[in-house]
Design a protein around this motif. Structure first.
Motif, mmCIF file in Angstrom:
data_model
loop_
_atom_site.group_PDB
_atom_site.id
_atom_site.type_symbol
_atom_site.label_atom_id
_atom_site.label_comp_id
_atom_site.label_asym_id
_atom_site.label_seq_id
_atom_site.Cartn_x
_atom_site.Cartn_y
_atom_site.Cartn_z
ATOM 1 N N THR A 122 -18.066 -72.527 -128.813
ATOM 2 C CA THR A 122 -17.629 -71.766 -129.980
ATOM 3 C C THR A 122 -18.429 -72.115 -131.225
ATOM 4 O OG1 THR A 122 -15.877 -73.419 -130.281
ATOM 5 C CG2 THR A 122 -15.293 -71.382 -129.140
ATOM 6 N N ARG A 123 -19.205 -73.203 -131.207
ATOM 7 C CA ARG A 123 -20.086 -73.484 -132.329
ATOM 8 C C ARG A 123 -21.368 -72.670 -132.232
ATOM 9 N NH1 ARG A 123 -19.913 -78.785 -131.075
ATOM 10 N NH2 ARG A 123 -22.186 -78.803 -131.080
ATOM 11 N N ARG A 124 -21.742 -72.285 -131.031
ATOM 12 C CA ARG A 124 -22.992 -71.554 -130.835
ATOM 13 C C ARG A 124 -22.751 -70.059 -130.694
ATOM 14 N NH1 ARG A 124 -25.813 -75.122 -126.181
ATOM 15 N NH2 ARG A 124 -27.565 -73.743 -126.613
ATOM 16 N N VAL A 125 -21.549 -69.662 -130.305
ATOM 17 C CA VAL A 125 -21.179 -68.253 -130.206
ATOM 18 C C VAL A 125 -19.803 -68.097 -130.825
ATOM 19 C CG1 VAL A 125 -20.755 -66.312 -128.663
ATOM 20 C CG2 VAL A 125 -22.494 -67.997 -128.073
ATOM 21 N N ALA A 126 -19.616 -67.058 -131.629
ATOM 22 C CA ALA A 126 -18.333 -66.852 -132.279
ATOM 23 C C ALA A 126 -17.226 -66.676 -131.237
ATOM 24 C CB ALA A 126 -18.392 -65.613 -133.184
ATOM 25 N N ALA A 127 -16.053 -67.212 -131.573
ATOM 26 C CA ALA A 127 -14.936 -67.136 -130.624
ATOM 27 C C ALA A 127 -14.576 -65.692 -130.303
ATOM 28 C CB ALA A 127 -13.723 -67.873 -131.206
ATOM 29 N N GLY A 128 -14.649 -64.815 -131.313
ATOM 30 C CA GLY A 128 -14.335 -63.410 -131.066
ATOM 31 C C GLY A 128 -15.301 -62.756 -130.101
ATOM 32 N N GLU A 129 -16.575 -63.155 -130.155
ATOM 33 C CA GLU A 129 -17.555 -62.601 -129.221
ATOM 34 C C GLU A 129 -17.286 -63.084 -127.805
ATOM 35 O OE1 GLU A 129 -22.409 -62.279 -128.617
ATOM 36 O OE2 GLU A 129 -21.550 -63.059 -130.466
ATOM 37 N N VAL A 130 -16.886 -64.342 -127.662
ATOM 38 C CA VAL A 130 -16.544 -64.852 -126.337
ATOM 39 C C VAL A 130 -15.359 -64.076 -125.765
ATOM 40 C CG1 VAL A 130 -15.785 -66.869 -125.041
ATOM 41 C CG2 VAL A 130 -17.428 -67.144 -126.894
ATOM 42 N N VAL A 131 -14.364 -63.796 -126.607
ATOM 43 C CA VAL A 131 -13.203 -63.020 -126.158
ATOM 44 C C VAL A 131 -13.627 -61.612 -125.763
ATOM 45 C CG1 VAL A 131 -10.997 -62.031 -126.879
ATOM 46 C CG2 VAL A 131 -11.578 -64.374 -127.523
ATOM 47 N N ALA A 132 -14.482 -60.991 -126.588
ATOM 48 C CA ALA A 132 -14.930 -59.626 -126.281
ATOM 49 C C ALA A 132 -15.706 -59.576 -124.976
ATOM 50 C CB ALA A 132 -15.785 -59.096 -127.434
ATOM 51 N N VAL A 133 -16.572 -60.562 -124.749
ATOM 52 C CA VAL A 133 -17.367 -60.579 -123.513
ATOM 53 C C VAL A 133 -16.476 -60.763 -122.302
ATOM 54 C CG1 VAL A 133 -19.104 -61.879 -122.230
ATOM 55 C CG2 VAL A 133 -19.477 -61.372 -124.639
ATOM 56 N N SER A 134 -15.492 -61.659 -122.393
ATOM 57 C CA SER A 134 -14.658 -61.976 -121.232
ATOM 58 C C SER A 134 -13.574 -60.950 -120.975
ATOM 59 C CB SER A 134 -14.020 -63.359 -121.408
ATOM 60 O OG SER A 134 -13.229 -63.394 -122.575
ATOM 61 N N THR A 135 -13.412 -59.961 -121.845
ATOM 62 C CA THR A 135 -12.388 -58.927 -121.633
ATOM 63 C C THR A 135 -13.038 -57.554 -121.501
ATOM 64 O OG1 THR A 135 -12.057 -58.842 -124.049
ATOM 65 C CG2 THR A 135 -10.557 -60.235 -122.769
ATOM 66 N N GLY A 136 -13.257 -56.869 -122.624
ATOM 67 C CA GLY A 136 -13.778 -55.504 -122.574
ATOM 68 C C GLY A 136 -15.173 -55.392 -122.000
ATOM 69 N N ASP A 137 -16.054 -56.334 -122.346
ATOM 70 C CA ASP A 137 -17.432 -56.255 -121.852
ATOM 71 C C ASP A 137 -17.505 -56.425 -120.340
ATOM 72 O OD1 ASP A 137 -18.454 -55.774 -124.319
ATOM 73 O OD2 ASP A 137 -18.975 -57.845 -124.749
ATOM 74 N N VAL A 138 -16.682 -57.286 -119.791
ATOM 75 C CA VAL A 138 -16.664 -57.489 -118.339
ATOM 76 C C VAL A 138 -16.314 -56.180 -117.631
ATOM 77 C CG1 VAL A 138 -15.369 -58.596 -116.494
ATOM 78 C CG2 VAL A 138 -16.204 -59.958 -118.393
ATOM 79 N N GLU A 139 -15.361 -55.445 -118.175
ATOM 80 C CA GLU A 139 -14.949 -54.182 -117.559
ATOM 81 C C GLU A 139 -16.068 -53.149 -117.607
ATOM 82 O OE1 GLU A 139 -11.485 -50.764 -118.184
ATOM 83 O OE2 GLU A 139 -11.340 -52.709 -119.194
ATOM 84 N N LYS A 140 -16.779 -53.076 -118.722
ATOM 85 C CA LYS A 140 -17.859 -52.093 -118.858
ATOM 86 C C LYS A 140 -19.037 -52.437 -117.951
ATOM 87 C CE LYS A 140 -16.569 -50.856 -123.534
ATOM 88 N NZ LYS A 140 -15.305 -51.609 -123.459
ATOM 89 N N ILE A 141 -19.328 -53.721 -117.807
ATOM 90 C CA ILE A 141 -20.399 -54.130 -116.889
ATOM 91 C C ILE A 141 -20.041 -53.743 -115.463
ATOM 92 C CG2 ILE A 141 -21.557 -56.136 -115.904
ATOM 93 C CD1 ILE A 141 -21.314 -57.449 -118.672
ATOM 94 N N GLY A 142 -18.790 -53.979 -115.072
ATOM 95 C CA GLY A 142 -18.345 -53.589 -113.739
ATOM 96 C C GLY A 142 -18.408 -52.090 -113.532
ATOM 97 N N TRP A 143 -18.120 -51.313 -114.586
ATOM 98 C CA TRP A 143 -18.172 -49.859 -114.500
ATOM 99 C C TRP A 143 -19.591 -49.394 -114.170
ATOM 100 C CZ3 TRP A 143 -18.387 -46.291 -119.333
ATOM 101 C CH2 TRP A 143 -18.426 -44.960 -118.931
ATOM 102 N N PHE A 144 -20.584 -49.938 -114.861
ATOM 103 C CA PHE A 144 -21.957 -49.515 -114.591
ATOM 104 C C PHE A 144 -22.398 -49.911 -113.182
ATOM 105 C CE2 PHE A 144 -26.489 -50.622 -114.488
ATOM 106 C CZ PHE A 144 -27.032 -49.371 -114.720
#
Length: 634
Positions: A122-144
């Motif tokens: 969380t010091r190198r990547v914002a906590a909100g970005e980690v949350v976004a990647v592990s939730t919504g982004d994971v779903e979109k990657i799976g969709w493609f």
């Protein structure tokens, strides 16, 4: 890989050099599932596309009054319908499997990376970005990933149908072949703009998620200072920006969808107009005209997958880029470990500051800068500094140990530990040496009242408090109760070296004194390092180390440093230079230098906290006298 086989035994080593490479790596690792989806997709689309030929054959059979060909057309139509039903069912099954397994693979990779980096993430990547990647982004990657196989099946089907139309009726087939590339490529000029708008939407959504995450994490503080309305307005503004960006993105995608509807209609009109002229001239029959017309109309179905794959890639590309950025982060060390997987023993030493925690001793560390203390705690836990400096345990650099051995050797409890939801028994079910029981750890952490509160608030836990349930992040508990349960969890692990960062900052002074005695007794013979400025903990440490400007400035015992080190006394007592000067000027010559404990009431409110300080600085002998009283009470 099937859904029931998840999670993966080993999710693999991703290619995180870029978002596109990461997507390609995911596709290659699901090649079996992709081929299965492609086969079922070909069956589905071929069956749908063959129906017009069956209809045309049936109509021509009626015109020619041929019962045999009509029966053949009926049989072929039934076969196509069966193939359509079978292919569609198993295509959906294979596609969903590819989607879920790809998303699960990404989530496992992210979880592994988070475990590897620890608090450094969380010091190198914002906590909100980690949350976004592990939730919504994971779903979109799976969709493609799952859309690729369906798009490939649709594209191959379109090619086969075009070839069949040219063979079946060259005059109309050539019109279709010339028109279909225009349909497929017409939206390409719009995709860059649609992609940019989708990127803006994702960026604003990530910022809003980060703001929401930070607001929820600091909700208690916000309520205390009356800042809820301010942050609510900020989140409302961020949410509106996301909404406006989403509307702009949706407008572009609706335009692309409209083009995908309009152009096939124009092609269909051209085919019908040209076909009617050919039918009037007697060049083609009615059945052939119906076949070509139906084929073009059916082709609009697989053509829709061109729009879907463009949309899926546009949405998943920034998501894959963010995921690759997180997965590309590396622990600044040899993560595999260049030494044998054995737990070292000995003194814990940090070369960057000169801090030495002797083996088997209780060492307290006082540091006026919380950020410096936090970085030092992380180095002691095996995370090297940016300069590559690593702490040593028994002379062995922690970054040369396998990660599992390093974390077995040194456990760091940060100042804001997280309690996972579940029963108390599950919370305390952590990897441990077995030398410390749950009862001993809870007793040392002074959790008797916490157990009583949990048992009272949980159904079925009256007989055994270990069955009491803890809510998410322990929100139903006070700050001091959460700290003590987290401390008990750390004590159970019984590591070779235990590092505690402000473990009693939310606990009242009487409980803090008993915790200090309990931890000291339970950790006897084990290396313990406590970052604190509490006189109660400092007074019970075997040795105290004072850090100033990132280096060890003084070493001794608390009472000695309180009398001889003004900078140490200023940090521990919160005394200003003016107060120190005024007090020393007013003190008799034969009186030793004075100091005072921390001012203000310390506690979380729920525990009836009392404190050493009452807002008035005290003399050193008053501090020592108060400490002796607390010892007798404890």
């Amino acid at each position: 890989m099937q859904i029931q086989d998840l999670p993966y035994p080993d999710p693999g080593v991703p290619d995180a050099r870029s978002g596109s490479r990461f997507l390609w790596w995911l596709f290659r690792n699901q090649l079996g599932g992709q081929l299965k989806a492609l086969a079922w997709g070909m069956l589905h689309f071929a069956s749908v596309s063959a129906l017009p030929f069956c209809v045309g054959l049936a109509i021509q059979a009626v015109v020619d009054r041929s019962g045999g060909r009509l029966a053949l057309a009926g049989g072929l139509m039934a076969l196509c319908c069966a193939g359509n039903a079978l292919g569609d069912t198993f295509l959906h099954r294979a596609a969903v499997t590819n989607w879920i397994t790809a998303a699960a693979r990404v989530q496992q990779l992210l979880a592994r990376k988070a475990a590897l980096l620890g608090s450094a993430l969380t010091r190198r990547v914002a906590a909100g970005e980690v949350v976004a990647v592990s939730t919504g982004d994971v779903e979109k990657i799976g969709w493609f990933v799952e859309a690729v196989s369906r798009f490939t099946a649709a594209a191959l089907t379109i090619v086969l149908v075009c070839v069949a139309l040219v063979v079946y009726e060259p005059a109309l087939g050539l019109v279709v072949i010339l028109g279909l590339p225009v349909l497929a490529l017409a939206v390409l000029p719009l995709l860059p703009r649609a992609t940019r708008r989708a990127d803006v939407q994702r960026e604003k959504a990530g910022r809003a998620t980060e703001l929401a995450s930070d607001t929820v994490a600091g909700l208690r503080v916000l309520r205390g200072i009356g800042g809820e309305a301010l942050f609510l307005d900020r989140y409302r503004d961020a949410s509106q920006e996301v909404r406006h960006a989403a509307v702009r993105s949706a407008r572009m995608w609706s335009l692309i969808s409209a083009i995908q509807v309009l152009l096939p209609g124009l092609l269909l009109t051209a085919v019908v107009w040209h076909g009617v002229h050919l039918a009037r001239e007697g060049t083609i029959g009615v059945g052939e005209l119906v076949t070509v017309y139906s084929s073009v109309m059916i082709l609009t179905y697989p053509l829709r997958h061109f729009e879907e794959i463009a949309m899926a890639y546009s949405f998943s590309r920034p998501s894959a880029k963010r995921a690759a950025r997180v997965l590309a982060l590396e622990r600044a060390t040899d993560t595999a470990g260049s030494r044998a997987a054995e737990t070292p023993a000995g003194d814990l030493y940090d070369p960057a500051t000169g801090l030495l925690a002797p083996s088997g001793r209780f060492t307290a560390v006082v540091c006026g800068d919380p950020d410096t203390a936090g970085r030092l705690a992380e180095r002691l836990g095996g995370h090297p500094s940016r300069e590559g400096t690593s702490a040593l345990l028994g002379g062995v650099p922690l970054d040369e140990l396998p990660l599992g051995s390093a974390r077995t050797a040194v456990l760091v409890q940060d100042k804001d530990p997280v309690l996972l939801s579940g029963t108390l028994r599950e919370l305390l079910d952590v990897p441990a040496s077995g030398a410390v029981s749950a009862g001993d750890a809870l007793a040392a952490a002074q959790c008797d009242d916490v157990l009583a509160a949990l048992a009272q608030g949980s159904l079925g836990a009256e007989d055994d408090p270990m069955d009491a349930r803890i809510t998410e992040r322990g929100r139903s508990l006070s700050g001091g109760q959460r700290q003590r349960l987290a401390l008990a969890r750390s004590l159970i692990t019984d590591p070779e070296a235990l590092v505690l960062d402000e473990p009693t900052s939310a606990v009242d002074s009487h409980t803090e004194a008993r915790i200090a005695e309990g931890v000291r007794a339970l950790r006897a013979g084990r290396t313990t390092v406590v970052f604190t400025s509490s006189p109660l903990l400092l007074d019970r440490a075997d040795r105290t180390v004072f850090l100033h400007e990132g280096e060890v400035a003084a070493v001794g015992v608390h009472r000695e440093l309180l009398r001889t080190e003004p900078r140490y006394r200023a940090v521990v007592t919160r005394e200003t230079e003016a107060e120190t000067t005024a007090r020393e000027d007013a003190a008799p010559a034969d009186r030793p230098p004075t100091g005072a404990p921390r001012n203000g009431v310390r506690g979380d409110g729920a525990e009836g906290a009392t404190a050493l300080g009452d807002g008035v600085p005290r003399r050193d002998e008053d501090v020592l006298h108060r400490l002796e009283e607390i010892e007798e009470t404890a």
